[in-house]
Design a protein around this motif. Structure first.
Motif, PDB file in Angstrom:
ATOM      1  N   LEU A   1       0.849  -1.182   0.000  1.00 26.77           N
ATOM      2  CA  LEU A   1       0.000   0.000   0.000  1.00 26.77           C
ATOM      3  C   LEU A   1       0.889   1.238   0.000  1.00 26.77           C
ATOM      4  O   LEU A   1       1.847   1.314   0.778  1.00 26.77           O
ATOM      5  CB  LEU A   1      -0.882   0.001   1.252  1.00 26.77           C
ATOM      6  CG  LEU A   1      -2.118   0.909   1.294  1.00 26.77           C
ATOM      7  CD1 LEU A   1      -3.152   0.456   0.291  1.00 26.77           C
ATOM      8  CD2 LEU A   1      -2.706   0.895   2.715  1.00 26.77           C
ATOM      9  N   THR A   2       0.603   2.187  -0.882  1.00 24.97           N
ATOM     10  CA  THR A   2       1.287   3.490  -0.841  1.00 24.97           C
ATOM     11  C   THR A   2       0.267   4.587  -1.098  1.00 24.97           C
ATOM     12  O   THR A   2      -0.717   4.386  -1.820  1.00 24.97           O
ATOM     13  CB  THR A   2       2.409   3.594  -1.892  1.00 24.97           C
ATOM     14  OG1 THR A   2       1.839   3.617  -3.217  1.00 24.97           O
ATOM     15  CG2 THR A   2       3.403   2.453  -1.784  1.00 24.97           C
ATOM     16  N   SER A   3       0.506   5.766  -0.514  1.00 21.20           N
ATOM     17  CA  SER A   3      -0.418   6.881  -0.726  1.00 21.20           C
ATOM     18  C   SER A   3       0.296   8.207  -0.536  1.00 21.20           C
ATOM     19  O   SER A   3       1.308   8.290   0.166  1.00 21.20           O
ATOM     20  CB  SER A   3      -1.615   6.797   0.230  1.00 21.20           C
ATOM     21  OG  SER A   3      -1.212   7.079   1.561  1.00 21.20           O
ATOM     22  N   HIS A   4      -0.234   9.245  -1.192  1.00 20.78           N
ATOM     23  CA  HIS A   4       0.253  10.615  -1.055  1.00 20.78           C
ATOM     24  C   HIS A   4      -0.937  11.528  -0.771  1.00 20.78           C
ATOM     25  O   HIS A   4      -1.965  11.447  -1.454  1.00 20.78           O
ATOM     26  CB  HIS A   4       0.933  11.094  -2.341  1.00 20.78           C
ATOM     27  CG  HIS A   4       2.136  10.285  -2.734  1.00 20.78           C
ATOM     28  ND1 HIS A   4       2.035   9.113  -3.451  1.00 20.78           N
ATOM     29  CD2 HIS A   4       3.469  10.498  -2.521  1.00 20.78           C
ATOM     30  CE1 HIS A   4       3.253   8.626  -3.669  1.00 20.78           C
ATOM     31  NE2 HIS A   4       4.131   9.444  -3.118  1.00 20.78           N
ATOM     32  N   ARG A   5      -0.771  12.423   0.197  1.00 15.07           N
ATOM     33  CA  ARG A   5      -1.783  13.422   0.510  1.00 15.07           C
ATOM     34  C   ARG A   5      -1.103  14.784   0.641  1.00 15.07           C
ATOM     35  O   ARG A   5       0.060  14.881   1.064  1.00 15.07           O
ATOM     36  CB  ARG A   5      -2.507  13.081   1.825  1.00 15.07           C
ATOM     37  CG  ARG A   5      -3.254  11.748   1.779  1.00 15.07           C
ATOM     38  CD  ARG A   5      -4.420  11.760   0.803  1.00 15.07           C
ATOM     39  NE  ARG A   5      -5.146  10.493   0.762  1.00 15.07           N
ATOM     40  CZ  ARG A   5      -4.898   9.511  -0.105  1.00 15.07           C
ATOM     41  NH1 ARG A   5      -3.920   9.655  -0.999  1.00 15.07           N
ATOM     42  NH2 ARG A   5      -5.603   8.410  -0.094  1.00 15.07           N
ATOM     43  N   LEU A   6      -1.841  15.844   0.294  1.00 12.80           N
ATOM     44  CA  LEU A   6      -1.283  17.189   0.287  1.00 12.80           C
ATOM     45  C   LEU A   6      -2.016  18.085   1.275  1.00 12.80           C
ATOM     46  O   LEU A   6      -3.250  18.035   1.386  1.00 12.80           O
ATOM     47  CB  LEU A   6      -1.370  17.806  -1.108  1.00 12.80           C
ATOM     48  CG  LEU A   6      -0.610  17.081  -2.230  1.00 12.80           C
ATOM     49  CD1 LEU A   6      -0.792  17.826  -3.547  1.00 12.80           C
ATOM     50  CD2 LEU A   6       0.860  16.953  -1.892  1.00 12.80           C
ATOM     51  N   THR A   7      -1.239  18.915   1.953  1.00  9.07           N
ATOM     52  CA  THR A   7      -1.768  19.952   2.845  1.00  9.07           C
ATOM     53  C   THR A   7      -1.388  21.310   2.271  1.00  9.07           C
ATOM     54  O   THR A   7      -0.202  21.623   2.136  1.00  9.07           O
ATOM     55  CB  THR A   7      -1.179  19.805   4.256  1.00  9.07           C
ATOM     56  OG1 THR A   7      -1.603  18.573   4.828  1.00  9.07           O
ATOM     57  CG2 THR A   7      -1.618  20.957   5.153  1.00  9.07           C
TER      58      THR A   7
END
Length: 743
Positions: free
Chosen positions: A329-335
């Motif tokens: 599992l891999t993920s990217h999120r932005l703030t």
């Protein structure tokens, strides 16, 4: 010539000061000088701007603000790559981040422009900005893709079930700070009007074609009217992939005044106007059996982005090809924060991602009581575990074993904090390295002059990495000429276009194109000679031709290249070679093409003060064929040192009240200096040839040196002290409270 440790052909020019950088061109005549006035708030709106005193100051020719700036083209999001888009400046009263340009003062001298800049009066209505990543970390969104067009998230198998059923687990959070490229040469530009409609732009940039299109798009000009000149670049590391405010503002002022205008960023302005590696919070989860084999691996990343210019660093993408595990599992999120935009900093994604993942692998090895090298070897995949395609040429295990042998890894302290030399706690650490290999469209022209010398032309740039030298080597070998009879002409937009220097693709793209151009040129020369009854080569078998020492020989017959050119091409003869985009090359879809390495480090940590010193470092790499071992080793060691900085020193700190970087100079933003790096540091490259990467068998090396190197240092600190710091960099105040008591 390829593979020889040739000295830099441009070395004498640089050593004698004859290599002209962007700010040092004088051929356009006496320039004016511009100085940028930056916003002193991080979010809000200009309510009043008074330029009268500045305009009346000695030598001042122009004060440009949003009130008198020319119309500019908008950023076109349909252009797939950021660096080719327009970059409009001074477009309105709104302030988006601290230091954003609010005025440009142009005067006869730099000092006059700088002093007059202090006379520009600006009043603001400040708004509430989002500056603190920790405060807004949970307010995220999902980007459509991440850098390089990679997927935002990936999932293979059932991670939750695989992790839950694992016998040994690691579940940790790691944080990395804002970091900057900080090349020696600050971003600078001089723009000179030429003729009625043209502009000549002397600029420090990594991608000439992108600079031309960006300037043209911003100023709404025909790109053919914009001429980029960038023969020498004093370092880039990603900070010069695109152009910035100094170039656009110089261009607008030059057009307005009809005179050359120079603008450079001060070192402090570089921190606010060029972009940086985003800060990140990374969760790494590893689930394994008691035998060390991974059942589940997950890497979830949250990072900052600018709300107007999105940048999603591919931080979690590294783990996708690194280790075998059925559940993934891999993920990217932005703030979104009101800070300068994120941008590519050397080894974007891999550098911060591997710092965390390889630290987590060390934690797993510690939990298992297993040798960290053996743990990695046990999780070596046979095919790319997420793409399910074979590797083109993978020798990571060989790097691990050879590095361990050369380093003396068998002497590693088995128990953390168990070895002491006087006041120093001693520890060993290691990590693996992987980086994707990229290929972009590049064209090179090779011309053979009537006197038998060759000229190689492309808009490719040399950012201090040795482009002039390796292209000389490839061209000399391709035409059978001595090195001194090959001349390289780089960094001009009037030459055939390339993807420039960046992403570790520059050397292989341009060298492959040179290789193909030389092959086409050899065919032209042979066709002319074999069909000419006056030539000693007439009627010979072309497949037996050997080009060497300026001659072409077939069997016992030979003829000088200059004689063939003189008879058939009295004005010279040329050919072009190309490298196509990787998306159009089936090898890049059929194979997983990467470079690899293994890092080993020894550190000493002062038992009383927590001062950490690198004692020695060794890394072993597999990068395919090497063009020049001397320049390659230099690049790799430079990357390793960058990793040392990421582990122990580099950190840009944001003032949460204004969004300004507090330590925006080299007094506060620390990078490794000679005193930090021991003489005992070395990079070893294994013999290799990757025929899936390109005809030369070579892969990019510029960034694999930094990938994972910081983790080797961090893991050595843990081995020395028993203290695991997960908030990088590892500084005294984070390490000292946990140091073991010493009798």
């Amino acid at each position: 010539m390829i593979g020889q440790a040739v000295n830099r052909v441009d070395g004498p020019l640089k050593a004698t000061g004859r290599a002209a950088y962007a700010y040092e061109h004088w051929e356009a005549g006496q320039p004016l000088y511009g100085f940028i006035v930056g916003a002193t708030i991080g979010k809000g709106r200009i309510t009043r701007i008074d330029t009268e005193d500045a305009e009346g100051a000695p030598g001042v020719q122009l004060v440009m603000t949003y009130l008198n700036a020319p119309a500019q083209g908008p950023r076109d999001e349909s252009i797939p790559f950021e660096y080719w888009r327009a970059q409009p400046m001074l477009t309105g009263p709104d302030i988006h981040f601290y230091g954003e340009p609010v005025a440009l003062v142009v005067a006869e001298t730099f000092e006059q422009a700088r002093d007059a800049a202090d006379l520009v009066e600006v009043e603001y209505r400040a708004g509430r900005g989002r500056f603190d990543f920790g405060e807004f970390e949970d307010d995220t969104y999902i980007p459509k893709t991440v850098n390089a067009g990679l997927p935002t998230d990936t999932a293979v198998g059932d991670f939750d079930a695989g992790f839950a059923g694992a016998e040994v687990k690691v579940d940790q959070q790691y944080t990395t700070p804002y970091e900057f490229s900080m090349p020696i040469e600050p971003n600078a530009s001089m723009v000179a009007p030429h003729g009625d409609d043209d502009l000549v732009v002397y600029v420090s940039c990594q991608i000439t074609d992108a600079a031309r299109d960006s300037v043209a798009g911003t100023l709404m000009m025909d790109p053919e009217r914009v001429h980029i000149v960038t023969p020498f670049v004093g370092g880039g590391f990603g900070s010069k992939l695109g152009i910035h405010s100094e170039t656009i503002l110089a261009a607008m002022a030059a057009r307005a005044l009809g005179r050359p205008v120079k603008v450079t960023l001060t070192r402090q302005q570089v921190f606010q106007l060029v972009g940086m590696r985003p800060t990140s919070s990374q969760r790494v989860r590893l689930g394994a059996g008691h035998d060390g084999r991974l059942a589940a691996i997950a890497h979830d990343v949250t990072m900052h982005t600018n709300p107007d210019v999105e940048y999603a660093e591919q931080t979690a993408a590294t783990v996708r090809s690194l280790y075998a595990a059925p559940h993934r599992l891999t993920s990217h999120r932005l703030t979104a924060l009101d800070l300068p935009r994120g941008t590519d900093v050397r080894a974007p994604g891999e550098a911060p991602g591997m710092l965390s993942v390889e630290s987590a692998m060390d934690e797993l090895a510690d939990a298992l009581g297993m040798d960290p090298v053996e743990l990695r070897i046990r999780n070596e995949p046979t095919v790319d575990p997420e793409r399910n395609v074979p590797y083109s040429d993978r020798h990571l295990v060989e790097c691990l074993r050879e590095g361990a042998r050369r380093f003396g890894w068998e002497n590693r302290p088995a128990t953390p904090a168990s070895v002491r030399e006087g006041r120093w706690l001693i520890g060993y650490g290691m990590s693996a390295a992987i980086r994707g290999h990229f290929q972009g469209p590049t064209t090179v022209r090779v011309r053979l002059e009537p006197d038998g010398t060759a000229v190689i032309q492309t808009d490719m740039t040399d950012i201090g990495t040795g482009t002039y030298t390796i292209l000389t080597q490839v061209g000399a070998e391709g035409l059978g000429l001595p090195l001194e009879r090959v001349r390289i002409d780089l960094g001009r937009s009037d030459h055939p276009s390339s993807w420039g220097s960046g992403g570790s693709w520059g050397a292989t793209n341009s060298s492959t194109a040179v290789h193909r151009a030389c092959a086409a040129l050899r065919t032209k020369l042979l066709d002319a000679a074999l069909g000419d009854t006056r030539s000693p080569l007439h009627g010979q078998d072309p497949s037996a031709a050997v080009f060497s020492d300026g001659d072409v020989a077939i069997g016992g017959a030979s003829e000088a290249l200059r004689e063939i050119v003189a008879r058939h091409h009295p004005d010279g003869v040329e050919a072009e070679g190309q490298t196509r985009f990787m998306g159009d090359d089936p090898n890049y879809s059929d194979y997983s093409i990467n470079t690899y390495g293994a890092h080993f480090a020894e550190v000493g940590v002062d038992a009383d003060t927590a001062e950490t010193r690198l004692r020695r470092m060794l890394s072993v790499f597999s990068v395919g064929r090497v063009f020049n071992p001397k320049t390659a080793r230099s690049q790799l060691i430079g990357g390793m040192i960058w990793g040392v900085g990421a582990a122990l020193e580099e950190e840009a700190v944001v003032d949460p009240r204004s969004g300004a970087f507090v330590n925006r100079d080299f007094a506060g933003y620390l990078v490794p200096v000679h005193g930090d790096i021991p003489a005992d540091i070395d990079a070893v490259v294994l013999e290799g040839y990757d025929d899936k990467a390109n005809p030369l068998g070579a892969k990019g090396i510029g960034e694999v040196g930094i990938c994972g190197s910081g983790a080797a240092v961090a893991n050595a600190v843990f081995n020395a002290t028993g203290v695991r710091v997960r908030d990088f960099p590892i500084t005294i105040e984070k390490l000292l409270p946990g140091l073991p008591a010493m009798v």
